[in-house]
Design a protein around this motif. Structure first.
Motif, PDB file in Angstrom:
ATOM      1  N   GLY A  34       3.906  31.540 -81.694  1.00 26.99           N
ATOM      2  CA  GLY A  34       4.986  31.774 -80.740  1.00 26.99           C
ATOM      3  C   GLY A  34       4.626  32.757 -79.645  1.00 26.99           C
ATOM      4  O   GLY A  34       3.585  33.412 -79.687  1.00 26.99           O
ATOM      5  N   GLY A  35       5.508  32.848 -78.660  1.00 24.94           N
ATOM      6  CA  GLY A  35       5.346  33.791 -77.562  1.00 24.94           C
ATOM      7  C   GLY A  35       5.614  35.221 -78.011  1.00 24.94           C
ATOM      8  O   GLY A  35       6.138  35.465 -79.096  1.00 24.94           O
ATOM      9  N   LEU A  78      -4.289  35.413 -86.661  1.00 21.84           N
ATOM     10  CA  LEU A  78      -4.251  33.958 -86.594  1.00 21.84           C
ATOM     11  C   LEU A  78      -5.301  33.366 -87.532  1.00 21.84           C
ATOM     12  O   LEU A  78      -5.034  32.390 -88.243  1.00 21.84           O
ATOM     13  N   ALA A  79      -6.474  33.968 -87.600  1.00 20.89           N
ATOM     14  CA  ALA A  79      -7.522  33.493 -88.508  1.00 20.89           C
ATOM     15  C   ALA A  79      -7.055  33.549 -89.963  1.00 20.89           C
ATOM     16  O   ALA A  79      -7.334  32.638 -90.753  1.00 20.89           O
ATOM     17  N   GLY A  98       0.059  30.628 -76.656  1.00 23.94           N
ATOM     18  CA  GLY A  98      -0.952  29.707 -76.154  1.00 23.94           C
ATOM     19  C   GLY A  98      -2.215  30.429 -75.737  1.00 23.94           C
ATOM     20  O   GLY A  98      -3.335  29.977 -76.005  1.00 23.94           O
ATOM     21  N   VAL A  99      -2.036  31.586 -75.096  1.00 23.43           N
ATOM     22  CA  VAL A  99      -3.187  32.411 -74.696  1.00 23.43           C
ATOM     23  C   VAL A  99      -3.927  32.879 -75.961  1.00 23.43           C
ATOM     24  O   VAL A  99      -5.158  32.850 -76.014  1.00 23.43           O
ATOM     25  N   LEU A 100      -3.173  33.300 -76.958  1.00 25.66           N
ATOM     26  CA  LEU A 100      -3.774  33.743 -78.219  1.00 25.66           C
ATOM     27  C   LEU A 100      -4.541  32.597 -78.888  1.00 25.66           C
ATOM     28  O   LEU A 100      -5.654  32.779 -79.365  1.00 25.66           O
ATOM     29  N   ALA A 101      -3.945  31.409 -78.904  1.00 22.63           N
ATOM     30  CA  ALA A 101      -4.615  30.243 -79.509  1.00 22.63           C
ATOM     31  C   ALA A 101      -5.929  29.943 -78.797  1.00 22.63           C
ATOM     32  O   ALA A 101      -6.942  29.648 -79.432  1.00 22.63           O
ATOM     33  N   LEU A 102      -5.932  30.029 -77.465  1.00 20.68           N
ATOM     34  CA  LEU A 102      -7.165  29.805 -76.717  1.00 20.68           C
ATOM     35  C   LEU A 102      -8.205  30.879 -77.001  1.00 20.68           C
ATOM     36  O   LEU A 102      -9.397  30.599 -77.146  1.00 20.68           O
TER      37      LEU A 102
END
Length: 105
Positions: A34-35, A78-79, A98-102
């Motif tokens: 999420g954001g 996230l990992a 989204g930035v974090l996922a990238l």
């Protein structure tokens, strides 16, 4: 979120997450990121839709909901959730998620 569990990030910070759907051996899990201003609960409507065909994980990003601090170690968080989700899990991020996922990719 439904039943909340935790994983421990690399630096020892607890990260709260919930799993939706039973998943299937032939389909990878999906992790929703999420954001910044919200918690994992913001992803629950999408998680419930995706749970019809996948195991879906939503989590409280560091400093939000049931997860701890500090904010600078979010890729490790996230990992840790991806590890709980299993091999081949996909990631979906919105806003700063989204930035974090990238960054994690």
């Amino acid at each position: 979120m439904d039943e909340v569990k935790t994983v421990v990030s690399r630096d020892g910070t607890p990260i709260a997450y919930a799993r939706y759907g039973p998943g299937a051996a032939d389909r990878p899990a999906v992790v929703l990121v999420g954001g910044a201003p919200g918690s994992g609960a913001d992803g629950v409507p999408l998680a419930r839709l995706l749970a019809r065909s996948h195991a879906v994980y939503v989590y409280d990003r560091r400093g939000h909901g049931g997860s701890g601090h500090p904010l600078e170690r979010e890729v490790e968080d996230l990992a840790a959730v991806l590890s709980a989700a299993g091999p081949g899990a996909a990631v979906h991020g919105t806003g700063t998620g989204g930035v974090l996922a990238l960054a994690a990719a």
